[in-house]
Structures are given as structure tokens and as C-alpha cells.
Design a protein around this motif. Structure first.
Motif, PDB file in Angstrom:
ATOM      1  N   UNK A 262       0.830  -1.105  -0.129  1.00 20.47           N
ATOM      2  CA  UNK A 262      -0.076   0.103   0.072  1.00 20.47           C
ATOM      3  C   UNK A 262       0.878   1.123   0.032  1.00 20.47           C
ATOM      4  N   UNK A 263       1.878   1.321   0.633  1.00 19.75           N
ATOM      5  CA  UNK A 263       2.781   2.459   0.936  1.00 19.75           C
ATOM      6  C   UNK A 263       3.307   2.597  -0.225  1.00 19.75           C
ATOM      7  N   UNK A 264       3.947   1.681  -0.917  1.00 19.73           N
ATOM      8  CA  UNK A 264       4.697   1.768  -2.152  1.00 19.73           C
ATOM      9  C   UNK A 264       3.816   2.529  -3.344  1.00 19.73           C
ATOM     10  N   UNK A 265       2.573   1.664  -3.626  1.00 18.36           N
ATOM     11  CA  UNK A 265       1.578   2.204  -4.517  1.00 18.36           C
ATOM     12  C   UNK A 265       1.100   3.651  -4.531  1.00 18.36           C
ATOM     13  N   UNK A 266       0.894   3.999  -2.875  1.00 15.34           N
ATOM     14  CA  UNK A 266       0.432   5.354  -2.985  1.00 15.34           C
ATOM     15  C   UNK A 266       1.632   6.389  -3.067  1.00 15.34           C
ATOM     16  N   UNK A 267       2.935   6.148  -2.773  1.00 15.65           N
ATOM     17  CA  UNK A 267       3.861   6.806  -3.147  1.00 15.65           C
ATOM     18  C   UNK A 267       4.150   7.032  -4.603  1.00 15.65           C
ATOM     19  N   UNK A 268       4.069   5.897  -5.466  1.00 14.24           N
ATOM     20  CA  UNK A 268       4.185   5.801  -6.675  1.00 14.24           C
ATOM     21  C   UNK A 268       3.207   6.856  -7.518  1.00 14.24           C
ATOM     22  N   UNK A 269       2.059   6.729  -6.935  1.00 12.10           N
ATOM     23  CA  UNK A 269       0.787   7.683  -7.578  1.00 12.10           C
ATOM     24  C   UNK A 269       1.228   9.053  -7.156  1.00 12.10           C
ATOM     25  N   UNK A 270       1.285   9.270  -5.823  1.00  8.32           N
ATOM     26  CA  UNK A 270       1.605  10.656  -5.352  1.00  8.32           C
ATOM     27  C   UNK A 270       2.763  11.593  -5.761  1.00  8.32           C
ATOM     28  N   UNK A 271       3.746  10.589  -6.298  1.00  6.91           N
ATOM     29  CA  UNK A 271       4.971  11.487  -6.794  1.00  6.91           C
ATOM     30  C   UNK A 271       5.279  11.203  -8.172  1.00  6.91           C
ATOM     31  N   UNK A 272       4.264  10.511  -9.049  1.00  6.59           N
ATOM     32  CA  UNK A 272       4.053  10.440 -10.396  1.00  6.59           C
ATOM     33  C   UNK A 272       5.342   9.580 -10.758  1.00  6.59           C
ATOM     34  N   UNK A 273       5.763   8.577 -10.020  1.00  2.45           N
ATOM     35  CA  UNK A 273       6.975   7.751 -10.447  1.00  2.45           C
ATOM     36  C   UNK A 273       7.060   7.017 -11.868  1.00  2.45           C
ATOM     37  N   UNK A 274       7.947   7.064 -12.427  1.00  2.00           N
ATOM     38  CA  UNK A 274       7.865   6.560 -14.036  1.00  2.00           C
ATOM     39  C   UNK A 274       8.514   5.254 -13.926  1.00  2.00           C
ATOM     40  N   UNK A 275       9.515   5.216 -13.193  1.00  2.00           N
ATOM     41  CA  UNK A 275      10.576   3.923 -13.258  1.00  2.00           C
ATOM     42  C   UNK A 275      10.741   3.436 -11.717  1.00  2.00           C
ATOM     43  N   UNK A 276      10.746   1.970 -11.462  1.00  2.72           N
ATOM     44  CA  UNK A 276      11.084   1.754 -10.022  1.00  2.72           C
ATOM     45  C   UNK A 276      11.955   0.489 -10.207  1.00  2.72           C
ATOM     46  N   UNK A 277      12.481   0.079  -9.046  1.00  2.94           N
ATOM     47  CA  UNK A 277      13.510  -1.023  -9.005  1.00  2.94           C
ATOM     48  C   UNK A 277      13.286  -1.887  -7.937  1.00  2.94           C
ATOM     49  N   UNK A 278      13.499  -3.085  -7.754  1.00  2.00           N
ATOM     50  CA  UNK A 278      13.339  -3.983  -6.494  1.00  2.00           C
ATOM     51  C   UNK A 278      13.233  -5.388  -6.853  1.00  2.00           C
ATOM     52  N   UNK A 279      13.243  -6.096  -5.726  1.00  2.00           N
ATOM     53  CA  UNK A 279      13.216  -7.498  -5.993  1.00  2.00           C
ATOM     54  C   UNK A 279      11.829  -7.982  -6.116  1.00  2.00           C
ATOM     55  N   UNK A 280      11.592  -9.324  -6.676  1.00  2.00           N
ATOM     56  CA  UNK A 280      10.296  -9.553  -6.998  1.00  2.00           C
ATOM     57  C   UNK A 280       9.397  -9.622  -5.715  1.00  2.00           C
ATOM     58  N   UNK A 281       9.550 -10.098  -4.543  1.00  2.00           N
ATOM     59  CA  UNK A 281       8.742 -10.012  -3.511  1.00  2.00           C
ATOM     60  C   UNK A 281       8.083  -8.678  -3.202  1.00  2.00           C
ATOM     61  N   UNK A 282       8.725  -7.659  -3.463  1.00  2.00           N
ATOM     62  CA  UNK A 282       8.187  -6.320  -3.234  1.00  2.00           C
ATOM     63  C   UNK A 282       6.941  -6.013  -4.267  1.00  2.00           C
ATOM     64  N   UNK A 283       7.305  -6.304  -5.579  1.00  2.00           N
ATOM     65  CA  UNK A 283       6.306  -5.952  -6.563  1.00  2.00           C
ATOM     66  C   UNK A 283       5.105  -7.132  -6.406  1.00  2.00           C
ATOM     67  N   UNK A 284       5.402  -8.196  -5.756  1.00  2.00           N
ATOM     68  CA  UNK A 284       4.111  -9.185  -5.323  1.00  2.00           C
ATOM     69  C   UNK A 284       3.259  -8.495  -4.248  1.00  2.00           C
ATOM     70  N   UNK A 285       3.876  -7.890  -3.477  1.00  2.00           N
ATOM     71  CA  UNK A 285       3.127  -6.994  -2.435  1.00  2.00           C
ATOM     72  C   UNK A 285       2.274  -5.841  -3.053  1.00  2.00           C
ATOM     73  N   UNK A 286       2.843  -5.161  -3.981  1.00  2.00           N
ATOM     74  CA  UNK A 286       2.199  -4.019  -4.621  1.00  2.00           C
ATOM     75  C   UNK A 286       1.132  -4.869  -5.389  1.00  2.00           C
ATOM     76  N   UNK A 287       1.280  -5.741  -5.940  1.00  2.00           N
ATOM     77  CA  UNK A 287       0.153  -6.279  -6.864  1.00  2.00           C
ATOM     78  C   UNK A 287      -0.712  -6.684  -6.185  1.00  2.00           C
TER      79      UNK A 287
END
Length: 544
Positions: A262-287
Motif C-alpha cells: 500500500x505504501x509503495x503504491x501510494x507513493x508511486x501515484x502521489x509522486x508520479x513515479x515513472x520507473x522503479x526497481x526492486x526484488x520480485x517480493x516487493x512487486x508481489x506485495x504491490x500487486x
């Protein structure tokens, strides 16, 4: 005859000077406990110069190692540039390691000064008590005076806060020039196979690596990008992304310690992120958060995924959300990115997909081979061998340990894989994770990726379990998504037609969650210790 071009040693500080002088509008956004903090690269350069002066006042000299225990935020970026830029060595320490391992690293690196987040105060207190007297002389907490924690440290160890430290200095500081082969950073491996081992980077290796990362067929950062590095800055220099961002004038969006979906998704949207990096576990949580809430991405275009093999199902899920996953591979010993899976023209759809799911092709500056015994294996996409690397940002060995390369200068990665005719690397396993059943090799990565393709599975790990007839057989250990259910038979049926019959796991073990190491990787050593005898103790699960 020499040419007539100017020559300047490659310095990490040049990134910061360039960003402040030529990309002044770009910013660093940090999520802190008290809210969002913003500053430009101009601000960062000024504060880094103040910090460099403060380091001198603390007695830090060229070549000294200075430790950090910090999250991804603007202060950690300042430490990156000020410590290395002044000629000292930034030793990024993973706070997720056990206190004994952290103490070992600080002692092995001989860190006299430690910069730490205030929320690591109790950890610092534990670690300081394990160090030899007189080694650690200064702890600087990354906060202001009002938030300075009160802890008991051994006699002779001074405590101050970061903001007071740099506020006492002017920003009148000229970055020194020196040999580009000078050590700049020291990063220790996670210690999954023994004590952590130190990899010592240079200014030259770091600058060349960051420039290579910014190639169009790699990560290709632009001034218009807003990059969110979720990969920790305490893990292999966050894949060199803070340096690459400064080179491109890219804005950084730093999530700090708030890494839930939730925190990562909200930060991506609030700050208009275009590119991100991380391990698969992180993106499974966002998904999982997006699927729960029905959210969508409005600006995110691409994600760089590495650290462990990315499940095929994750690629497809983010494709549906309009976000392209770019697979990258490397290791602490290669700074770390060595290969990136970007497409090539002129291949059929099946080949294109296989290459996209692979670990990718090497960046310029790196070479790679696969060997079986003394011979290099052919690049046919079928013959596996031990993967070895060499290049401008590949280590020759570990800090204060014997040389680690082969006689002809290649570094053995410990990975096993194949190389296709286009140069794409397809890893089949870590050499220690391969499963050998009745003389046949079985890839744990393949077993895991197929398991994760089941809609109920959140994460999976395949290990070798002892078997009375076949010596070893695969079992897959599975953590289900919250609220989901699946049976052993349902999961085993997913393998039909996707692997040879002898490669189908003998059993499925359901657990609440899988153990992870300090860098987010699965701890298969722990799983093997728990489940190595599973098929012997549970005969009805054994293959016949």
C-alpha cells in the motif's frame, strides 16, 4: 603516439557536481516518519559538501571506512557522495543482518564512524557492545537534535545528530582529485554461506557502471524520469541507481522504511513515479494491494526487477497493468548489474518471450561465459555450464581475503546457466540449489516459477529432499495468498506438460510464510535444514 584529448580521473563526486550544475530542477523526495521531505540536487550537493567538511572534523581520512545503517532517503544519498567524494570509503551495512554479523562487518572493515537511523538505536547499542574497545569512536544518528535517541554506548564513543553535525560547517569545499582506482565503497555479501564477505568498489568501476546502466538497452534513465529505488541503498549501492540518477538528472523518490504494498503504491501515484526497481517480493506485495483495491497506475511505465528470478506470472500481471518489467541480473561481486533483458529485433514471438524472461545480455564493459570443466559450452541455449564474469566493475576477490578469480581472470559466480545464440543468459540454478535426481539435473527455478503461476500461490521455493532410491527428489514449499486455498493435487497438476515427468515435485509443503534473508532472497539453507528428510519421514509423499 598518445592522442590530444583531455584526461580526468573518473570521480564519483563528478556526478553530484554535474547534477547540481546542469540539472538543478531535479529533486530527491524522501518519505520519512514525519512526512515527505523534498530537496533538489543543488541542495544535496551543498549539504554533501558540508558533510565532507564534517567528516574531516571527525578525523576521517582518505581510505578510512565509514559505516552507514540507513534507509533509502536524502541523507543516505548525501553520505554516498560525501564519504566517497572526500576520498574515504562508504561501507553500507545491512540493518536486517543479525547483530553478530553487523558487528563482524564493522570490525572487519575497521569502521571508526557509524551513521545510523534513529530507529536503529537499540541495534546500534547491541552492536557497539560487541566491538573491540577503541574501534568505534563516533555514532551520528540521521536526525535532528530534537530526535536524538538516548542510548548507552561504550566509553569513548561519542554521539551526535546529523543535522547539527553539518549545520556547523560551511559549504566551501572543493572535491579532491585522486587516482580513479581509489576505493570508494565497501559492500558485504549477505552471508548466507558463512560470514559476510566484503566487495571493495573503486571510483572508476562505479562511474563506468553507472554510465553503462544509463544506456538505452539497459535502464536508460532520462531527466524526465522519476525513479523510485526500492532496492536498498545498503545492498550493492542500490544497483548504482543513485549515481545513474545524478548523471541523468533524474529525480529520485525514496521510500524509506515504508515498503509494504500500500505504501509503495501510494507513493508511486502521489509522486508520479515513472520507473522503479526492486526484488520480485516487493512487486508481489504491490500487486496484491492493487488487486485488493482495484487500483491502476497513472504514470509508472517500467520496473527493473532483480535480486532473484522473477516469476513469469509477475511479468504477465504487470503487462496487464500497462507496466513493463525489465529483468536484470548480477551480484554484489559485479556491482551488481551485469545483464539486462531488453528485446532484440528479428526473432519469433516464442524466442522473444523466452529472452524477455531470461536474465538478459551483458552490458558493454562486461564479458560472460559458461564453462563445463575446462571447456566453454556452446551458445546454443541448451547446454548448461558454470557462469563466469569479467569486466570493469567485476571484483577480483574479497576484501582482506585471497584473490577470487580464475587463472585467466574470470570470476566464478556460483550460478549455472545456458547462453542462447543472441547472448541471452538463462540461469537454471545456483550451483548449490540444483537438484540431482537419479543422475538427472532439475532446476529449482523452473519448479518455483511453475508453482507461482497457480493463482493461489504467493511464493514458492523448491529444494532437494533426500530419497532412498533416487538420492534426491524435488519438493516445493508454498506460501498461499491471504484467503486463498489449494490442495497438493491441484498444485502438482500445474506441472503437467510443462516439465518432464521425472522433474515434477514429489510433494507440496504448505507453510504460512517462507524465510527470507537480509536482502529479500529466499533462505533455502533454512528450508533444506527443515525439510531435507521430508520424503523419508513421509513415505507416502515419495516417488516410486
Amino acid at each position: 603516439m598518445l592522442g590530444l584529448m583531455q584526461h580526468h580521473d573518473l570521480m564519483i563526486s563528478d556526478f553530484l557536481v554535474h547534477a547540481a550544475r546542469h540539472r538543478p530542477r531535479a529533486e530527491i523526495v524522501s518519505r520519512l516518519a514525519g512526512g515527505i521531505h523534498r530537496q533538489t540536487w543543488v541542495d544535496t550537493a551543498r549539504r554533501a559538501r558540508q558533510l565532507a567538511r564534517a567528516l574531516g572534523r571527525l578525523g576521517v581520512r582518505p581510505g578510512d571506512r565509514v559505516a552507514t545503517l540507513a534507509w533509502n532517503n536524502h541523507r543516505h544519498v548525501e553520505l554516498y557522495f560525501a564519504i566517497s567524494g572526500s576520498g574515504a570509503v562508504v561501507n553500507t551495512v545491512n540493518p536486517r543482518l543479525a547483530p553478530d554479523d553487523i558487528a563482524y562487518i564493522l570490525e572487519h572493515a575497521e569502521d571508526g564512524v557509524l551513521f545510523a537511523e534513529a530507529d536503529f538505536a537499540s541495534l546500534v547499542e547491541q552492536v557497539a557492545g560487541k566491538l573491540p574497545p577503541g574501534l568505534l569512536r563516533q555514532v551520528v544518528f540521521l536526525c535532528d537534535a530534537a530526535d536524538l535517541p538516548g542510548i548507552a554506548l561504550p566509553a569513548g564513543v561519542a554521539i551526535t545528530d546529523y543535522e547539527s553535525l553539518i549545520d556547523a560547517e560551511t559549504d566551501e569545499y572543493d572535491w579532491p582529485r585522486f587516482d580513479e582506482r581509489t576505493a570508494s565503497g565497501l559492500c558485504y555479501t549477505s552471508g548466507t554461506t558463512g560470514r559476510p564477505k566484503g566487495v571493495l568498489y573503486t571510483h572508476r568501476s562505479t562511474v563506468l557502471k553507472a554510465m553503462a546502466v544509463n544506456a538505452a538497452d539497459a535502464i536508460g534513465l532520462k531527466a524526465a524520469d522519476r525513479l523510485m529505488p526500492v532496492v536498498p541503498m545498503f545492498h550493492v549501492n542500490a544497483w548504482s541507481l543513485p549515481y545513474a540518477a545524478a548523471a541523468a538528472g533524474t529525480s529520485l523518490v525514496m521510500p524509506g522504511r515504508f515498503l509494504d504494498g500500500q505504501s509503495l503504491y501510494e507513493l508511486i501515484e502521489a509522486e508520479h513515479v515513472t520507473c522503479a526497481s526492486g526484488v520480485p517480493t516487493v512487486w508481489l506485495g504491490v500487486l496484491a494491494h492493487i488487486r485488493k483495491t482495484g487500483g491502476r497506475f497513472s504514470t509508472l511505465e517500467r520496473m527493473i526487477v532483480g535480486g532473484s528470478a522473477c516469476p513469469e506470472a509477475l511479468f504477465d500481471a504487470y503487462d496487464e497493468l500497462g507496466v513493463t518489467i525489465v529483468h536484470a541480473w548480477g551480484m554484489t561481486e559485479s556491482s551488481p548489474i551485469a545483464t539486462v533483458a531488453t528485446p532484440v529485433p528479428g526473432v519469433d514471438a516464442a524466442t522473444a518471450r523466452r529472452q524477455r524472461l531470461s536474465q538478459g545480455r551483458v552490458l558493454f564493459g562486461i564479458d560472460l561465459r559458461a564453462r563445463r570443466g575446462a571447456e566453454e559450452v556452446p551458445w546454443d541455449g541448451e547446454t548448461a555450464g558454470d557462469i563466469e564474469l569479467r569486466g570493469h566493475w567485476v571484483t577480483t576477490g574479497y576484501y582482506r581475503m585471497p584473490k577470487g578469480t580464475t587463472e585467466d581472470g574470470w570470476f566464478p559466480t556460483g550460478d549455472v546457466g545456458m547462453i542462447d545464440p543472441d547472448g541471452f543468459v538463462i540461469l537454471t540454478d545456483r550451483s548449490k540449489d540444483l537438484i540431482k535426481s537419479g543422475g538427472e539435473w532439475i532446476s529449482s527455478i523452473d519448479i518455483e516459477n511453475i508453482a507461482v503461476s497457480h493463482p493461489a500461490v504467493a511464493e514458492a521455493a523448491a529444494i532437494a529432499a533426500k530419497h532412498p532410491k533416487w538420492d534426491e527428489r524435488p519438493v516445493v514449499i508454498v506460501a498461499l495468498k491471504p484467503g486463498a486455498s489449494a490442495t497438493r493435487e491441484e498444485l502438482l497438476s500445474v506441472y503437467e506438460g510443462k516439465v518432464a515427468r521425472w522433474a515434477v515435485p514429489d510433494d507440496v509443503i504448505f507453510v504460512d510464510e517462507l524465510p527470507h534473508g537480509a536482502t529479500g532472497k529466499l533462505l533455502k539453507t533454512e528450508l533444506r535444514a527443515r525439510f531435507a528428510n521430508h520424503l523419508i519421514e513421509k513415505p507416502d509423499g515419495a516417488a516410486t
